[in-house]
Design a protein around this motif. Structure first.
Motif: not given
Length: 317
Positions: A139-160, A168-174
């Motif tokens: 959950x912490x990783x997911x929130x960190x990725x969300x913050x990074x994706x909101x601040x990133x630009x271009x192709x990096x945002x898509x990868x994030x 998120x899918x892995x967390x649902x599986x857990x």
């Protein structure tokens, strides 16, 4: 009468009858032996052997039944006993064997109960660790990725965003694994709600059509009985998804004449007389834990039904 004296008496009867025939029958033996005399002697010997075999067959029949039961007895199917008829050594042997079976069944049930309770405790521990450690970390990783994706630009945002979706899918599986290991709905809301949640999740993940038929006004069951019913339904649904090649599964829970009956029926290919695997034997061990009866009916191309019948005690109801 002991087995030794019974066999001795059978042979004594046969030999006594043969001696009486030699003494009083109008038959003589010449030297050398004539053909007719030889035929009579051989015929008499055959009659003696047949009579002796018949008497021994009757006398040793209980031992044959005992041998067959010893080679086929299964402690996961309790109640297999031989009738204790008469007196003497064989009857005492059968009584001793029946007593041994009863003792072994009680010991097997006790050891299975300890093993299953330890297994459930380990499931709860693993589920707690997955929820507290892995779940919170993801959950912490997911929130960190969300913050990074909101601040990133271009192709990096898509990868994030893609990494965020995978996390998120892995967390649902857990979380799904946690629910399978420790059915919190069962503890909080009861058996019917837990089975409803289980079948809904099963239908979602497998694509099979699930029909639920739960009687209203089911009696109150103790926690151990509810857990066994839930685990048996869980294993039966897993088997249907993995092996049955079914399109439809029906899960029913009914109350009838002092018993609660759980049935899981699929319309798959069935197993015929195939040897039971670890899953079915595990269900039988769980049934022994609460004194229930598990019946598995399966025919090729006609589907499989797993039926668990558990008595409802006055304390439960």
């Amino acid at each position: 009468m002991s087995l030794f004296w019974r066999i001795f008496a059978f042979n004594a009867v046969v030999l006594g009858a043969a001696t009486a025939l030699l003494l009083w029958a109008p038959v003589t033996v010449s030297v050398p032996v004539l053909l007719t005399e030889a035929v009579i002697l051989v015929a008499g010997l055959m009659v003696m052997l047949i009579a002796n075999a018949a008497l021994l067959r009757i006398g040793l029949a209980p031992l044959d039944r005992l041998t067959r039961l010893m080679t086929t007895v299964d402690l996961l199917r309790p109640g297999q006993r031989l009738p204790e008829r008469g007196r003497g050594g064989i009857a005492e042997l059968i009584r001793t064997f029946n007593a041994m079976l009863e003792r072994l069944e009680l010991e097997r049930a006790a050891s299975s109960a300890r093993a299953l309770l330890a297994q459930e405790a380990e499931r709860r521990r693993i589920a707690q660790e997955l929820h507290d450690e892995v779940g919170q970390s993801m959950t912490a990783i997911l929130l960190g990725l969300k913050r990074a994706a909101d601040e990133a630009e271009g192709p990096l945002r898509g990868e994030l965003r893609q990494a965020q979706e995978i996390t998120r899918e892995s967390l649902d599986e857990v979380r799904r694994l946690v629910r399978r290991l420790r059915p919190g709905v069962l503890e909080d809301l009861g058996l019917v709600s837990a089975l409803t949640s289980l079948t809904t999740e099963f239908a979602t993940h497998t694509g099979l059509r699930v029909v639920r038929r739960f009687d209203a006004g089911l009696p109150v069951l103790d926690q151990e009985t509810e857990l066994v019913l839930y685990r048996v339904a869980q294993e039966a649904l897993t088997n249907a998804a993995r092996h049955a090649e079914a399109d439809r599964v029906e899960v029913s829970l009914r109350h009838s004449e002092g018993t609660v009956v759980l049935a899981v029926t699929d319309d798959g290919r069935g197993t015929g007389m195939a040897r039971e695997g670890a899953g079915l034997r595990g269900m039988r061990e769980r049934a022994l834990l609460i004194g229930a009866t598990l019946d598995v009916t399966s025919r090729p191309q006609a589907g499989t039904q797993v039926r668990l019948t558990t008595p409802v005690s006055r304390k439960q109801s």
